[in-house]
Structures are given as structure tokens and as C-alpha cells.
Motif scaffolding. Structure first.
Motif, PDB file in Angstrom:
ATOM      1  N   GLY A 366     -22.788  -3.831  16.293  1.00 34.97           N
ATOM      2  CA  GLY A 366     -21.382  -3.573  16.027  1.00 34.97           C
ATOM      3  C   GLY A 366     -21.096  -3.341  14.560  1.00 34.97           C
ATOM      4  O   GLY A 366     -22.008  -3.164  13.742  1.00 34.97           O
ATOM      5  N   PRO A 367     -19.809  -3.362  14.190  1.00 33.74           N
ATOM      6  CA  PRO A 367     -19.417  -3.128  12.799  1.00 33.74           C
ATOM      7  C   PRO A 367     -19.502  -4.401  11.971  1.00 33.74           C
ATOM      8  O   PRO A 367     -19.864  -5.469  12.479  1.00 33.74           O
ATOM      9  N   LYS A 368     -19.157  -4.306  10.718  1.00 34.45           N
ATOM     10  CA  LYS A 368     -19.005  -5.501   9.894  1.00 34.45           C
ATOM     11  C   LYS A 368     -17.731  -6.206  10.338  1.00 34.45           C
ATOM     12  O   LYS A 368     -16.712  -5.570  10.593  1.00 34.45           O
ATOM     13  N   ILE A 369     -17.792  -7.523  10.436  1.00 32.29           N
ATOM     14  CA  ILE A 369     -16.665  -8.271  10.970  1.00 32.29           C
ATOM     15  C   ILE A 369     -16.157  -9.310   9.981  1.00 32.29           C
ATOM     16  O   ILE A 369     -16.919  -9.863   9.184  1.00 32.29           O
ATOM     17  N   THR A 370     -14.865  -9.562  10.044  1.00 34.60           N
ATOM     18  CA  THR A 370     -14.218 -10.608   9.261  1.00 34.60           C
ATOM     19  C   THR A 370     -13.352 -11.397  10.220  1.00 34.60           C
ATOM     20  O   THR A 370     -12.483 -10.829  10.890  1.00 34.60           O
ATOM     21  N   CYS A 371     -13.603 -12.699  10.327  1.00 34.85           N
ATOM     22  CA  CYS A 371     -12.982 -13.490  11.394  1.00 34.85           C
ATOM     23  C   CYS A 371     -11.835 -14.382  10.918  1.00 34.85           C
ATOM     24  O   CYS A 371     -11.342 -15.206  11.686  1.00 34.85           O
ATOM     25  N   ASP A 372     -11.400 -14.219   9.679  1.00 28.74           N
ATOM     26  CA  ASP A 372     -10.263 -15.018   9.197  1.00 28.74           C
ATOM     27  C   ASP A 372      -9.082 -14.109   8.876  1.00 28.74           C
ATOM     28  O   ASP A 372      -8.279 -14.383   8.001  1.00 28.74           O
ATOM     29  N   GLY A 373      -8.990 -12.997   9.599  1.00 28.09           N
ATOM     30  CA  GLY A 373      -7.975 -11.987   9.293  1.00 28.09           C
ATOM     31  C   GLY A 373      -6.628 -12.267   9.910  1.00 28.09           C
ATOM     32  O   GLY A 373      -6.088 -13.370   9.803  1.00 28.09           O
ATOM     33  N   ASN A 374      -6.064 -11.281  10.614  1.00 24.75           N
ATOM     34  CA  ASN A 374      -4.731 -11.353  11.189  1.00 24.75           C
ATOM     35  C   ASN A 374      -4.599 -12.557  12.124  1.00 24.75           C
ATOM     36  O   ASN A 374      -5.310 -12.655  13.119  1.00 24.75           O
ATOM     37  N   PRO A 375      -3.672 -13.492  11.828  1.00 24.20           N
ATOM     38  CA  PRO A 375      -3.529 -14.683  12.675  1.00 24.20           C
ATOM     39  C   PRO A 375      -2.991 -14.371  14.073  1.00 24.20           C
ATOM     40  O   PRO A 375      -3.003 -15.235  14.951  1.00 24.20           O
ATOM     41  N   MET A 376      -2.520 -13.135  14.286  1.00 22.80           N
ATOM     42  CA  MET A 376      -2.048 -12.743  15.619  1.00 22.80           C
ATOM     43  C   MET A 376      -3.202 -12.582  16.597  1.00 22.80           C
ATOM     44  O   MET A 376      -3.005 -12.618  17.806  1.00 22.80           O
ATOM     45  N   TYR A 377      -4.416 -12.374  16.066  1.00 17.94           N
ATOM     46  CA  TYR A 377      -5.542 -12.038  16.930  1.00 17.94           C
ATOM     47  C   TYR A 377      -6.729 -12.963  16.691  1.00 17.94           C
ATOM     48  O   TYR A 377      -6.966 -13.429  15.583  1.00 17.94           O
ATOM     49  N   ALA A 378      -7.501 -13.192  17.770  1.00 14.64           N
ATOM     50  CA  ALA A 378      -8.766 -13.904  17.635  1.00 14.64           C
ATOM     51  C   ALA A 378      -9.888 -12.922  17.329  1.00 14.64           C
ATOM     52  O   ALA A 378     -11.023 -13.327  17.088  1.00 14.64           O
ATOM     53  N   ALA A 379      -9.587 -11.620  17.353  1.00 14.32           N
ATOM     54  CA  ALA A 379     -10.605 -10.582  17.150  1.00 14.32           C
ATOM     55  C   ALA A 379     -10.998 -10.467  15.678  1.00 14.32           C
ATOM     56  O   ALA A 379     -10.165 -10.553  14.789  1.00 14.32           O
ATOM     57  N   CYS A 380     -12.294 -10.248  15.457  1.00 14.67           N
ATOM     58  CA  CYS A 380     -12.835 -10.146  14.101  1.00 14.67           C
ATOM     59  C   CYS A 380     -12.919  -8.700  13.603  1.00 14.67           C
ATOM     60  O   CYS A 380     -13.406  -8.456  12.498  1.00 14.67           O
ATOM     61  N   SER A 381     -12.492  -7.752  14.428  1.00 19.65           N
ATOM     62  CA  SER A 381     -12.615  -6.348  14.039  1.00 19.65           C
ATOM     63  C   SER A 381     -11.468  -5.540  14.634  1.00 19.65           C
ATOM     64  O   SER A 381     -10.861  -5.947  15.632  1.00 19.65           O
ATOM     65  N   ASN A 382     -11.167  -4.417  14.000  1.00 16.62           N
ATOM     66  CA  ASN A 382     -10.223  -3.463  14.579  1.00 16.62           C
ATOM     67  C   ASN A 382     -10.886  -2.083  14.679  1.00 16.62           C
ATOM     68  O   ASN A 382     -10.215  -1.057  14.696  1.00 16.62           O
ATOM     69  N   GLU A 383     -12.226  -2.089  14.777  1.00  8.97           N
ATOM     70  CA  GLU A 383     -12.964  -0.834  14.871  1.00  8.97           C
ATOM     71  C   GLU A 383     -13.566  -0.681  16.272  1.00  8.97           C
ATOM     72  O   GLU A 383     -14.067  -1.646  16.848  1.00  8.97           O
ATOM     73  N   ILE A 384     -13.512   0.534  16.787  1.00  8.84           N
ATOM     74  CA  ILE A 384     -14.112   0.831  18.084  1.00  8.84           C
ATOM     75  C   ILE A 384     -14.905   2.133  17.981  1.00  8.84           C
ATOM     76  O   ILE A 384     -14.762   2.884  17.017  1.00  8.84           O
ATOM     77  N   LEU A 385     -15.728   2.380  18.976  1.00 10.17           N
ATOM     78  CA  LEU A 385     -16.437   3.647  19.108  1.00 10.17           C
ATOM     79  C   LEU A 385     -15.886   4.376  20.325  1.00 10.17           C
ATOM     80  O   LEU A 385     -15.693   3.770  21.379  1.00 10.17           O
ATOM     81  N   VAL A 386     -15.594   5.658  20.156  1.00 15.91           N
ATOM     82  CA  VAL A 386     -15.210   6.502  21.287  1.00 15.91           C
ATOM     83  C   VAL A 386     -16.297   7.555  21.432  1.00 15.91           C
ATOM     84  O   VAL A 386     -16.487   8.387  20.541  1.00 15.91           O
ATOM     85  N   PHE A 387     -17.040   7.469  22.517  1.00 16.23           N
ATOM     86  CA  PHE A 387     -18.188   8.348  22.731  1.00 16.23           C
ATOM     87  C   PHE A 387     -17.840   9.524  23.643  1.00 16.23           C
ATOM     88  O   PHE A 387     -17.082   9.368  24.609  1.00 16.23           O
ATOM     89  N   GLU A 388     -18.425  10.674  23.353  1.00 16.70           N
ATOM     90  CA  GLU A 388     -18.355  11.820  24.255  1.00 16.70           C
ATOM     91  C   GLU A 388     -19.750  12.077  24.804  1.00 16.70           C
ATOM     92  O   GLU A 388     -20.739  12.041  24.060  1.00 16.70           O
TER      93      GLU A 388
END
Length: 424
Positions: A366-388
């Protein structure tokens, strides 16, 4: 059936093979190839295994136990301690989530892996009281993904995949998108309340096509999509992977030539190779089918995951699908993060502290992650892959790599939804 402890089974088999080495030399070599388990105290990790009920994900089982072997035999455990997965079958009900949580407390696990459980939030109170953090890839339960105090998810949020996919299609030139969903409150809410607003901000006209949950007639949906002919059409969420194969085949047989969105399905590429060309899927991680397009360091990780997952499938059955790689990636990322932390921090409280302190940490596949970010989310990333999907069954990421999801719109929508719910 309870999964046997393969360490004990392997030990018995190894002893027997010593007596028949001449006749079965190749089998002995295969058994010995795993090496020895680390000698430290066993580290128990719980696993919500989505293998019960109508919405099973057998790939998650494969990924978790392939990762257990990989961590123990390839990485040497975590600070010299062998990992032992304590699984509990879930059927995406609140009752089984709570029952499993109580089992994990009794078994004294140090953390719990959320195996794509739609009702994992029902276990939150029990686990939090026992100071056992819940860790996973994608939070399928929105409530878990929006509860950051005792939960950590290494991938993006569920709404990020909706937003990121629309953003990626917009950058690729799409102007219209039709999403097929069950005619339910949640199905309509996802499209009417979120997708249309996200599309409007991205310059994409989003329409919903709702069909009966009891009679999910994909052929009828395919015919309707062909008539309206949007640039992109498909599903953001799939309950049964066979629906992806049916949709792809139905649309192509009806003459639809646009991009077909197949959520996180991957098996349809093997089942319908001719029709799958030009389809698209979203992902939280690099896939084996994307190896030709991955950065060098991720190619190495893909090869390691491929080897471990294929070995698990050969030994115990299952599928090497999206969920296999996703669960493998999440489990190995957890191990890598704990290995990078203190050996004295392998308690529930210590693990949560270690994970929350991750910053620009390179997640596995996966990507580089930071887990102390937006307190609204438990997610450590806001990056995704969209494959064709191309004509060779490979999956190439739109834009060449990760899509950095703009949460501006979804944050506002989530806050508005929470305020409306609070007002009743």
C-alpha cells in the motif's frame, strides 16, 4: 469446522516424514522449507474471519493465514515472538461480532484483525473496555471507520473509494456515470446522498439504477445501461463476486462499450477474460495483476505475497482474490509496524500507541500511511488505486499510480448526515 493448528500438524507430519524420507523425499523437503518457528512467547492476535453466513469472503481467510506463515517463517515473528491467529467466524451480524469479541478477551489476544466485517462496530465497546485495539484494511462498517479512539485501518475509508473512483474517472475524461445498487435505503442513500454530490463537484453526472434486492436482475440493468450509454457504469459495492461476472458479460453482450466499474472484484477477470477488457476496479493495495505497473519495491512485495498466498491456497484451498491480498497486506503491515516499535509495547495499549504514532510509514502493498491524522476517521490513508483491465488481464492504475482522494465534499456530507441523524 475449527481450523487445525498447522504448527502441530506440521510437526507430526515432519516426524512421520523422517521415517519415509526415501519414498517421499520431495514432500520432506517441502515441509522443511518453512524453517523453524521463532522461539519467543506466542503472540495471540484475534481475527474476525468472514467465513460464515451468506456473505463469506474466503479470500480473507487465505490472506490472514498466509500472512501468519509469512510473518513467522520469513520475517522471524514479531520481536522474535511467533504470531498465533485466533480466528472467530463472523456472519456480519451484531450478535456474532459481540460473541467473537468476548472470545478474544477470554483468549487474551493483544489486538484484533477486522476481516471486512459489516458489523465490527458491535464489538467496539467490548474490545475497548479490554484495551484491545481493532486493526484492519478497509472499514466495511462505517461506524468502525468513523471511530478512531480504539480502531486503526491502514487503508482509506469506504467513502474514499466512492470519491476517489469518481475523481479518477473524471480525470480520465468521463462525464457520466451510472451506478447499479439494490433498491434499499442504504443503496439509494449512497448514490443520492453522496455519489451525486461528489460527481457534481468533479464534473461527472451520476445517476442511480435501482433494482430489487430480492430479485437482483443484472440482465435488466445491463439493457437499461446500454440504452442510456454512460461513459462509466457498474457497482460500487458487491455482495457476491459472481455479480461482477454477470454484469460484465451482460453489458458486453448488450453492446455496451464504456468502462464497467466492478467495485473490488477480481475473479471476474479470470471468469470472463474477453469481456473484462476495459473494465475498472478500485483497490486499497497493489494486486498481482498490476505487477508490471508497480514501483520496484512494490513488485518485490507482490512477489512475496503471491508466493505465500499461492502456497496457502495449495495447502488449504480458497481463492487468491482481492481480499486475499488485502488481508495479507493488512496483517503484514501490522507486523512490520510492531517490529519497528518497542518489544516492550506488545500489549493492547502499547500496540494502539505504536500504531497511532505511525507517520509516513510504508505499508505492505500500500501507500505511506499516517495514523494520527483526521480525528473523524480511523483510516491511516486517503489514497486508493483505480485499475483498468487490459486485454492481457493486467490491471493498470489510472493516472499511473495512487489517487489522492479530496475529502472536502465527503467530510461536509458526513457531518450533515450525522447532524440529521442526531435530530432524528
Amino acid at each position: 469446522m475449527r481450523r487445525p493448528d498447522r504448527r502441530k500438524v506440521s510437526a507430526v507430519l515432519a516426524a512421520g516424514l523422517l521415517l519415509t524420507a526415501t519414498a517421499c523425499g520431495s514432500d520432506a523437503e517441502e515441509s522443511e522449507s518453512k524453517g523453524d518457528l521463532p522461539q519467543g512467547e506466542e503472540l495471540k492476535i484475534g481475527f474476525f474471519n468472514p467465513k460464515a453466513g451468506p456473505l463469506t469472503q474466503p479470500g480473507a481467510t487465505v490472506g490472514a493465514f498466509a500472512a501468519e506463515d509469512y510473518i513467522n517463517y520469513e520475517l522471524g515473528g514479531i520481536h522474535g515472538r511467533p504470531v498465533k491467529l485466533v480466528e472467530c467466524a463472523t456472519d456480519h451480524s451484531a450478535e456474532t461480532a459481540r460473541s467473537c469479541a468476548n472470545k478474544f478477551v477470554e483468549e487474551k489476544v493483544v489486538t484484533v484483525l477486522d476481516g471486512y466485517n459489516y458489523k465490527s462496530s458491535s464489538a467496539h465497546e467490548i474490545l475497548a473496555a479490554a484495551k484491545i485495539p481493532m486493526v484492519g484494511a478497509i472499514p466495511f462498517d462505517l461506524a468502525s471507520g468513523n471511530t478512531a479512539d480504539n480502531n486503526v485501518y491502514f487503508s482509506a475509508t469506504t467513502t474514499d473509494f466512492l470519491t476517489g473512483s469518481i475523481q479518477a474517472f473524471a480525470k480520465d475524461g468521463a462525464k457520466s456515470l451510472t451506478l447499479v445498487a439494490a433498491d434499499t435505503e442504504s443503496g439509494r442513500g449512497l448514490i443520492e446522498g453522496f455519489a451525486k454530490n461528489i460527481g457534481k463537484a468533479a464534473g461527472v453526472e451520476v445517476n442511480g439504477l435501482y433494482i430489487s434486492e430480492q430479485n437482483f436482475n443484472i440482465d435488466s440493468a445491463a439493457a437499461t445501461i446500454k440504452e442510456t450509454n454512460p461513459d462509466v457504469a457498474g457497482m460500487m459495492a458487491v455482495q457476491n463476486p459472481n455479480q461482477c461476472t454477470q454484469l460484465v458479460q451482460g453489458l458486453r453482450q448488450n453492446g455496451y462499450e464504456g468502462t464497467i466499474l466492478t467495485a473490488a472484484c477480481t475473479e471476474y477477470i479470470k471468469q470472463a477474460p474477453t469481456e473484462s477488457e476495459g473494465s475498472a476496479l478500485y483497490s486499497s493495495h497493489w494486486l498481482a495483476t498490476a505487477k508490471d505497473f508497480a514501483p520496484d519495491e512494490k513488485k518485490t512485495e507482490i512477489e512475496a505475497a503471491e508466493k505465500a498466498i499461492n502456497a496457502e491456497v495449495k495447502e488449504n484451498g480458497g481463492v487468491a482474490d482481492y481480499y486475499a491480498y488485502g488481508q495479507f497486506a493488512a496483517t503484514v503491515t501490522l507486523a512490520n509496524a510492531l517490529e519497528a516499535g518497542s518489544a516492550d509495547a506488545l500489549t493492547g495499549e502499547g500496540i494502539l500507541t505504536t500504531l497511532k504514532a505511525l507517520k509516513d510509514f510504508d505499508s505492505f502493498l500500500g501507500p505511506k500511511i499516517t495514523c494520527d491524522g483526521n480525528p473523524m476517521y480511523a483510516a491511516c490513508s486517503n489514497e486508493i488505486l483505480v485499475f483498468e483491465v487490459d486485454g492481457d488481464g493486467r490491471t493498470e492504475p489510472l493516472g499511473g499510480g495512487w489517487t489522492d482522494v479530496d475529502r472536502t465534499i465527503t467530510d461536509k456530507l458526513l457531518i450533515a448526515a450525522a447532524q440529521a441523524a442526531a435530530k432524528g
